[in-house]
Scaffold this motif. Sequence first.
Motif, PDB file in Angstrom:
ATOM      1  N   SER A  25       0.890  -1.164  -0.093  1.00 47.39           N
ATOM      2  CA  SER A  25       0.043   0.018   0.052  1.00 47.39           C
ATOM      3  C   SER A  25       0.784   1.247   0.080  1.00 47.39           C
ATOM      4  N   GLY A  26       0.188   2.448  -0.547  1.00 46.09           N
ATOM      5  CA  GLY A  26       1.092   3.509  -0.433  1.00 46.09           C
ATOM      6  C   GLY A  26       0.945   4.244  -2.023  1.00 46.09           C
ATOM      7  N   THR A  27       1.885   5.075  -2.065  1.00 41.54           N
ATOM      8  CA  THR A  27       1.948   6.032  -3.391  1.00 41.54           C
ATOM      9  C   THR A  27       2.543   5.122  -4.130  1.00 41.54           C
ATOM     10  N   ILE A  28       1.896   4.039  -4.914  1.00 34.25           N
ATOM     11  CA  ILE A  28       2.498   3.308  -5.887  1.00 34.25           C
ATOM     12  C   ILE A  28       1.994   3.638  -7.395  1.00 34.25           C
ATOM     13  N   LEU A  29       3.050   3.724  -8.135  1.00 32.47           N
ATOM     14  CA  LEU A  29       2.924   3.541  -9.626  1.00 32.47           C
ATOM     15  C   LEU A  29       2.735   2.416 -10.244  1.00 32.47           C
ATOM     16  N   SER A  30       3.547   1.539  -9.818  1.00 31.90           N
ATOM     17  CA  SER A  30       3.699   0.340 -10.618  1.00 31.90           C
ATOM     18  C   SER A  30       4.414  -0.766  -9.429  1.00 31.90           C
ATOM     19  N   ILE A  31       4.390  -2.066  -9.487  1.00 30.86           N
ATOM     20  CA  ILE A  31       4.952  -3.140  -8.827  1.00 30.86           C
ATOM     21  C   ILE A  31       5.614  -4.043  -9.916  1.00 30.86           C
ATOM     22  N   ASN A  32       6.915  -4.114  -9.846  1.00 28.69           N
ATOM     23  CA  ASN A  32       7.585  -5.217 -10.768  1.00 28.69           C
ATOM     24  C   ASN A  32       7.804  -6.349 -10.198  1.00 28.69           C
ATOM     25  N   ASP A  33       8.616  -6.917  -9.784  1.00 29.86           N
ATOM     26  CA  ASP A  33       8.893  -8.130  -9.221  1.00 29.86           C
ATOM     27  C   ASP A  33       8.443  -7.952  -7.833  1.00 29.86           C
ATOM     28  N   MET A  34       7.887  -9.324  -7.417  1.00 23.67           N
ATOM     29  CA  MET A  34       7.646  -9.668  -5.915  1.00 23.67           C
ATOM     30  C   MET A  34       8.060 -11.124  -5.530  1.00 23.67           C
ATOM     31  N   ALA A  49      10.836 -17.647  -3.508  1.00 24.02           N
ATOM     32  CA  ALA A  49      10.406 -17.495  -4.748  1.00 24.02           C
ATOM     33  C   ALA A  49      10.153 -16.271  -5.131  1.00 24.02           C
ATOM     34  N   THR A  50       9.888 -15.960  -6.362  1.00 23.82           N
ATOM     35  CA  THR A  50       9.634 -14.656  -6.935  1.00 23.82           C
ATOM     36  C   THR A  50       8.748 -14.832  -8.218  1.00 23.82           C
ATOM     37  N   ILE A  51       8.041 -13.599  -8.465  1.00 24.97           N
ATOM     38  CA  ILE A  51       7.149 -13.412  -9.526  1.00 24.97           C
ATOM     39  C   ILE A  51       7.228 -12.169 -10.343  1.00 24.97           C
ATOM     40  N   THR A  52       7.348 -12.171 -11.562  1.00 18.49           N
ATOM     41  CA  THR A  52       7.231 -11.023 -12.044  1.00 18.49           C
ATOM     42  C   THR A  52       5.758 -10.319 -12.164  1.00 18.49           C
ATOM     43  N   SER A  53       5.637  -9.013 -12.840  1.00 14.27           N
ATOM     44  CA  SER A  53       4.502  -8.540 -13.176  1.00 14.27           C
ATOM     45  C   SER A  53       3.671  -9.277 -14.071  1.00 14.27           C
ATOM     46  N   GLY A  54       4.330  -9.950 -15.031  1.00 17.71           N
ATOM     47  CA  GLY A  54       3.733 -10.799 -16.126  1.00 17.71           C
ATOM     48  C   GLY A  54       3.277 -12.084 -15.595  1.00 17.71           C
ATOM     49  N   GLY A  55       3.842 -12.512 -14.348  1.00 15.77           N
ATOM     50  CA  GLY A  55       3.437 -13.896 -13.681  1.00 15.77           C
ATOM     51  C   GLY A  55       4.660 -15.014 -13.929  1.00 15.77           C
ATOM     52  N   THR A  56       5.639 -14.475 -14.548  1.00 18.79           N
ATOM     53  CA  THR A  56       6.761 -15.443 -14.515  1.00 18.79           C
ATOM     54  C   THR A  56       7.331 -15.938 -13.071  1.00 18.79           C
ATOM     55  N   THR A  57       7.417 -17.178 -12.697  1.00 23.27           N
ATOM     56  CA  THR A  57       7.741 -17.470 -11.448  1.00 23.27           C
ATOM     57  C   THR A  57       9.025 -18.071 -11.309  1.00 23.27           C
TER      58      THR A  57
END
Length: 121
Positions: A25-34, A49-57
């Motif tokens: 949460s917060g002032t977010i323009l976009s989130i890339n990898d999580m 584990a990681t996941i990109t904004s497009g769903g690649t894990t």
Amino acid sequence: QVQLVESGGGLVQAGGSLRLSCAASGTILSINDMGWYRQAPGKQRELVATITSGGTTNYADLVKGRFTISRDNAKNTVYLQMNSLKPEDTAVYYCEALVSIGDLRLTYQYWGQGTQVTVSS
């Protein structure tokens, strides 16, 4: 400011399941990898584990086939479904996100506060 808030940790018996959630949460323009990382007592923090904004894990070898990472971009939330848990999975689990903020769309790394996962034998 950006905050990551985790939930879903707890105590479970070996072979059981848990689902972790992490909402940004917060002032977010976009989130890339999580991603999710973990740190056991006396050990360094390690990638789970990681996941990109497009769903690649991407998964650590130790959790492949047992853990599943997913995300809901509309909710700025990442999940970690953990099945067939083992005592060696016991650790504090941290979520992480690469977040673009501000007029210059600079990207920063943010961390959650951590949630304890304990697997009993």
